[in-house]
Design an enzyme around this catalytic site. Structure first.
Site, short mmCIF file in Angstrom:
data_model
loop_
_atom_site.label_atom_id
_atom_site.label_comp_id
_atom_site.label_asym_id
_atom_site.label_seq_id
_atom_site.Cartn_x
_atom_site.Cartn_y
_atom_site.Cartn_z
N SER A 196 0.90 -1.26 -0.12
CA SER A 196 0.12 0.02 0.06
C SER A 196 1.10 1.25 -0.01
O SER A 196 1.54 1.54 -0.89
CB SER A 196 -0.89 0.02 1.05
OG SER A 196 -2.13 0.99 0.96
N ASP A 273 -9.32 -6.18 -3.94
CA ASP A 273 -8.97 -4.95 -3.29
C ASP A 273 -10.04 -4.01 -3.81
O ASP A 273 -10.02 -3.57 -4.85
CB ASP A 273 -7.64 -4.85 -3.86
CG ASP A 273 -7.08 -3.68 -2.79
OD1 ASP A 273 -7.63 -2.91 -2.14
OD2 ASP A 273 -5.88 -3.25 -2.67
N HIS A 303 -7.20 -5.91 0.26
CA HIS A 303 -6.16 -4.58 0.43
C HIS A 303 -5.04 -5.11 1.42
O HIS A 303 -3.97 -5.15 1.21
CB HIS A 303 -6.88 -3.48 0.67
CG HIS A 303 -5.86 -2.38 0.73
ND1 HIS A 303 -5.15 -2.07 -0.47
CD2 HIS A 303 -5.45 -1.86 1.89
CE1 HIS A 303 -4.22 -1.08 -0.25
NE2 HIS A 303 -4.32 -0.90 1.36
#
Length: 341
Positions: A196, A273, A303
């Site tokens: 991320s 995600d 995610h």
């Protein structure tokens, strides 16, 4: 009291009076100008004034949208230790390039193996602290069998300071510098692993020319192309895509930096995600110019839990083993898929 003394005491009063009159004149002129503009241009002036005020507020609140170091509650005061998962560890403090004190967990393999295995620099996402990623670290430690350095950015966990884009880049550099200061690891096999927000930090780190020879490979998971692209996606307002970059306090322009990558890179994309759309990972993969890159698409991967999916660690190990067996120039780019079981 003499005339000279009365004159000396009256000077500060006159000075303050003069400043007050100038301020009154300035603000009076400003208010009059605003009134005249509104009278002449009406709603158009009001619209642009509103836009200006809104962008200013969003600019200064952007850090609160990008960085979440205090979520979940108590993340800045309590960092779970690797010992709760029976992992050996050292709690380490180093200084970043500007002197900010950073906290890290170093999780070594047994002494007789520590110099024979890779060492992984773990760059986490935008919320919580490194203690919240320990279950993932357990899998990496036992399956990939590597040493792990879990870095807490400034303003996160037990690290000092406040997060910022340039600050996080600086902290990642401090982390890799620390690894090269140790003499008990194999510095020829340094893995940079970013998820991320950590993926954007990892791309910046690996794209720097001075690091291209120090990083063995790069692993990116569920990261984004840029903050402007994320703003357009999350708010669903296409006009945000056309805002000039200077209106964004944080940019993280990974889509441009990825074109400078020369280190072998594994892209891991969770196809379920809903926070960072998988197409952003595909765009990063397509724009990456590394001679050795892999695109691992995991159906069912969300995610934050893509690493929980069956086959995740096996394919990660396959990537590292293939990298050892064949020079990058002899391996072509490819796509892998992992289906749900």
């Amino acid at each position: 009291m003499s005339f000279c003394m009365r004159l000396a005491r009256s000077k500060p009063i006159r000075l303050l009076g003069s400043v007050a009159m100038k301020c009154w004149a300035f603000f009076g002129t400003y208010i009059l100008a605003c009134f005249l503009l509104y009278w002449l241009y009406g709603g158009i002036f009001t619209f642009f004034l509103l836009c200006f005020a809104t962008t200013g507020i969003l600019y200064h609140r952007e850090d609160q949208l990008v960085y979440r170091p205090e979520w979940p509650a108590n993340s800045r005061v309590y960092v779970p230790a690797p010992s709760i998962y029976n992992l050996p560890y050292q709690s380490i403090y180093i200084r970043s390039g500007d002197g900010t004190m950073l906290h890290m967990f170093y999780i070594p393999q047994p002494e007789d193996r520590a110099k024979k295995v890779p060492t992984l620099l773990f760059l986490h996402g935008n919320a919580g602290n490194v203690g919240h990623r320990l279950k993932n670290a357990v899998g990496l430690y036992h399956t990939v069998q590597c040493n792990i350095l879990m870095l807490e950015y400034r303003g996160y966990g037990l690290s000092q300071g406040s997060p910022s884009e340039e600050g996080l880049y600086m902290d990642a550099c401090a982390g890799i510098d620390y690894l090269f200061s140790r003499n008990d690891i194999n510095t020829k096999e340094i893995i940079v692993y970013g998820r991320s927000l950590g993926g954007a930090v990892a791309i910046d780190l690996a794209a720097k020319p001075e690091n291209s020879q120090r990083i063995w490979c790069l692993i990116l998971e569920n990261t984004f192309t840029s903050i402007p692209d994320m703003a357009t996606f999350l708010f669903g307002v296409r006009c945000l895509h056309y805002l000039p970059l200077f209106l964004y306090k944080n940019k993280y322009l990974s889509i441009h930096k990825v074109r400078s990558l020369t280190v072998p890179t594994l892209f891991i994309s969770g196809q379920a995600d809903t926070l960072v759309p998988p197409y952003m990972m595909s765009r990063l993969y397509q724009n990456c110019r590394s001679p050795y890159k892999k695109n691992l698409q995991i159906r069912g991967g969300t995610h934050n839990e893509t690493w929980c999916q069956p086959g995740y660690y096996k394919n990660l190990c396959n990537f590292l083993n293939e990298l050892r067996e064949k020079p990058p120039a002899q391996v072509t780019s490819s796509h892998w898929h992992i289906d749900d079981i």
